[in-house]
Scaffold this motif. Structure first.
Motif, PDB file in Angstrom:
ATOM      1  N   LYS A  11     -10.558 -52.966 -10.146  1.00  0.00           N
ATOM      2  CA  LYS A  11     -11.497 -53.139  -9.040  1.00  0.00           C
ATOM      3  C   LYS A  11     -12.936 -52.920  -9.494  1.00  0.00           C
ATOM      4  O   LYS A  11     -13.823 -53.744  -9.232  1.00  0.00           O
ATOM      5  CB  LYS A  11     -11.133 -52.174  -7.914  1.00  0.00           C
ATOM      6  N   ASN A  12     -13.189 -51.804 -10.174  1.00  0.00           N
ATOM      7  CA  ASN A  12     -14.547 -51.518 -10.638  1.00  0.00           C
ATOM      8  C   ASN A  12     -14.985 -52.495 -11.724  1.00  0.00           C
ATOM      9  O   ASN A  12     -16.153 -52.864 -11.808  1.00  0.00           O
ATOM     10  CB  ASN A  12     -14.629 -50.088 -11.169  1.00  0.00           C
ATOM     11  N   GLY A  13     -14.025 -52.938 -12.554  1.00  0.00           N
ATOM     12  CA  GLY A  13     -14.362 -53.847 -13.642  1.00  0.00           C
ATOM     13  C   GLY A  13     -14.843 -55.192 -13.138  1.00  0.00           C
ATOM     14  O   GLY A  13     -15.906 -55.677 -13.554  1.00  0.00           O
ATOM     15  N   HIS A  53     -18.377 -56.480  -0.846  1.00  0.00           N
ATOM     16  CA  HIS A  53     -17.927 -55.288  -1.569  1.00  0.00           C
ATOM     17  C   HIS A  53     -18.914 -54.139  -1.390  1.00  0.00           C
ATOM     18  O   HIS A  53     -18.511 -52.991  -1.152  1.00  0.00           O
ATOM     19  CB  HIS A  53     -17.771 -55.622  -3.056  1.00  0.00           C
ATOM     20  N   LYS A  54     -20.208 -54.427  -1.477  1.00  0.00           N
ATOM     21  CA  LYS A  54     -21.215 -53.390  -1.264  1.00  0.00           C
ATOM     22  C   LYS A  54     -21.190 -52.877   0.163  1.00  0.00           C
ATOM     23  O   LYS A  54     -21.365 -51.680   0.413  1.00  0.00           O
ATOM     24  CB  LYS A  54     -22.602 -53.935  -1.609  1.00  0.00           C
ATOM     25  N   SER A  64     -18.376 -50.506   0.554  1.00  0.00           N
ATOM     26  CA  SER A  64     -18.691 -49.222  -0.069  1.00  0.00           C
ATOM     27  C   SER A  64     -19.563 -48.369   0.845  1.00  0.00           C
ATOM     28  O   SER A  64     -19.378 -47.154   0.971  1.00  0.00           O
ATOM     29  CB  SER A  64     -19.389 -49.453  -1.412  1.00  0.00           C
ATOM     30  N   PHE A  70     -16.018 -55.909 -10.237  1.00  0.00           N
ATOM     31  CA  PHE A  70     -17.242 -55.773  -9.450  1.00  0.00           C
ATOM     32  C   PHE A  70     -18.477 -55.746 -10.351  1.00  0.00           C
ATOM     33  O   PHE A  70     -19.486 -56.403 -10.069  1.00  0.00           O
ATOM     34  CB  PHE A  70     -17.160 -54.503  -8.598  1.00  0.00           C
ATOM     35  N   TRP A  71     -18.402 -55.013 -11.454  1.00  0.00           N
ATOM     36  CA  TRP A  71     -19.559 -54.925 -12.356  1.00  0.00           C
ATOM     37  C   TRP A  71     -19.765 -56.193 -13.171  1.00  0.00           C
ATOM     38  O   TRP A  71     -20.836 -56.392 -13.746  1.00  0.00           O
ATOM     39  CB  TRP A  71     -19.389 -53.727 -13.296  1.00  0.00           C
ATOM     40  N   GLN A 105      -7.824 -49.111  -9.815  1.00  0.00           N
ATOM     41  CA  GLN A 105      -9.236 -48.754  -9.708  1.00  0.00           C
ATOM     42  C   GLN A 105     -10.048 -49.323 -10.872  1.00  0.00           C
ATOM     43  O   GLN A 105     -11.199 -49.744 -10.701  1.00  0.00           O
ATOM     44  CB  GLN A 105      -9.388 -47.231  -9.659  1.00  0.00           C
ATOM     45  N   ILE A 106      -9.448 -49.350 -12.061  1.00  0.00           N
ATOM     46  CA  ILE A 106     -10.135 -49.923 -13.227  1.00  0.00           C
ATOM     47  C   ILE A 106     -10.383 -51.407 -13.022  1.00  0.00           C
ATOM     48  O   ILE A 106     -11.484 -51.916 -13.275  1.00  0.00           O
ATOM     49  CB  ILE A 106      -9.300 -49.672 -14.504  1.00  0.00           C
ATOM     50  N   GLU A 138     -19.650 -60.215  -3.566  1.00  0.00           N
ATOM     51  CA  GLU A 138     -20.332 -59.003  -4.034  1.00  0.00           C
ATOM     52  C   GLU A 138     -20.997 -58.269  -2.872  1.00  0.00           C
ATOM     53  O   GLU A 138     -20.960 -57.031  -2.795  1.00  0.00           O
ATOM     54  CB  GLU A 138     -21.369 -59.371  -5.094  1.00  0.00           C
ATOM     55  N   TYR A 144      -6.267 -56.887 -10.152  1.00  0.00           N
ATOM     56  CA  TYR A 144      -6.530 -56.104  -8.937  1.00  0.00           C
ATOM     57  C   TYR A 144      -5.724 -56.628  -7.755  1.00  0.00           C
ATOM     58  O   TYR A 144      -5.057 -55.860  -7.059  1.00  0.00           O
ATOM     59  CB  TYR A 144      -8.029 -56.143  -8.633  1.00  0.00           C
TER      60      TYR A 144
END
Length: 326
Positions: free
Chosen positions: A132-134, A90-91, A94, A136-137, A129-130, A87, A20
């Motif tokens: 970034k989302n990866g 990041h929230k 969002s 984060f989860w 994006q993959i 985390e 990322y």
């Protein structure tokens, strides 16, 4: 085994973070890319060290060993705090992106960027994006790894220079038999509760987030609270019953020093403090709010039962930890 599982997911998270940040390395500080690389090396080295040396009881170079283990412990706690903070940020971003215009959000993201061109730092590609989302989860696995490793290092630190009393050492071979006595019944009831809880949670999330009608949201809240109240009542009764059974069991209590058990009790009580605080503030908010409707009554009952269930459960577990084997 649990440590290795969390370590693998932590390494995957570091790979995603490297991918990322590498997507727009031209406008980011180099430390952003170096940090996940160093963290991945730390995870590999520490996991190997704990796998090989977790059972060691050191009796030479005591001060150096204690210093090294405490340094490792504080490093894990620092990594844990960093992950929790990252985390949360990041929230927050969002939330800001949903509630603010694109121009204001880009201006906020500009803080900390080296380049004045914010367009270069936008994550527009699919692979970015993959990544970034990866990552984060995967943050929860990294957080659990840091706490898991901290607990193991703490036990090793307590065991430095320790002599074990072999007279109080008991070896018990546990044999699991699925259909023996009530093991099968307990497993089936637990699975039923687990599946039912997942179903209720999915229905609750779908109805609350997708429905615009207040009546459907109220029905979802009622279903959620009723299910949890029933589960907490059953759990409290089971824990009370287990504590009563302990009174009829003639086994002695184990009062010897045991760093692992002491840590288990401390973590158990410390983790319960968070739920106690949440329940306490919920009770204060419900009592102070008006008007008082059915949802408020269910919420109050849920908060009170949560305190009772954690109390009875902790008593039951702590008594079980201090009992001698058969």
């Amino acid at each position: 085994g649990g440590l290795i599982l969390f370590a693998i997911f932590s390494l995957v998270m570091d790979v995603f973070k490297i991918g990322y940040y590498s997507s727009f390395y031209s406008c980011l500080s180099a430390i952003k890319i170096i940090y996940p690389i160093v963290q991945a090396i730390f995870v590999v080295v520490q996991t190997y060290f704990l796998w090989v040396s977790a059972k060691d009881c050191i009796h030479v170079h005591l001060n150096v060993t204690r210093c090294g283990l405490m340094l490792t412990l504080t490093t894990n706690l620092a990594v844990w705090m960093s992950a929790v903070t990252d985390e949360s940020v990041h929230k927050a971003h969002s939330k800001l992106k949903k509630n603010m215009t694109e121009e204001i959000f880009r201006w906020l993201l500009k803080v900390g960027m080296r380049s004045s061109s914010v367009e270069e730092c936008n994550c527009n590609s699919q692979i970015c994006q993959i990544f970034k989302n990866g990552y984060f989860w995967l943050y929860p696995f990294n957080i659990e790894y840091s706490l898991f490793a901290s607990a193991m290092v703490y036990v090793m630190w307590k065991n430095v220079g320790r002599f074990i009393d072999h007279h109080s050492h008991h070896i018990q071979c546990l044999k699991f038999r699925l259909f023996r006595r009530t093991f099968f019944v307990g497993i089936m009831l637990g699975l039923i509760i687990l599946v039912s809880g997942l179903g209720v949670l999915i229905l609750y999330e779908v109805q609350v987030n997708s429905s615009t009608e207040s009546s459907k949201k109220s029905q979802a809240l009622t279903m959620y609270y009723v299910f949890n109240i029933v589960c907490l009542s059953l759990m409290s009764l089971v824990c009370i019953g287990g504590s009563v059974i302990y009174r009829f069991d003639k086994r002695d209590m184990d009062r010897h020093k045991n760093p692992t058990r002491t840590l288990d009790v401390a973590l158990l009580m410390g983790a319960a403090l968070g739920q106690y605080a949440i329940s306490y503030y919920s009770i204060v908010a419900i009592v102070a709010s008006v008007p008082r409707d059915t949802i408020s009554a269910l919420n109050l009952t849920y908060a009170l039962l949560m305190i009772a269930q954690h109390t009875f459960q902790n008593i039951f577990i702590i008594e079980g930890l201090h009992r001698q084997p058969p």
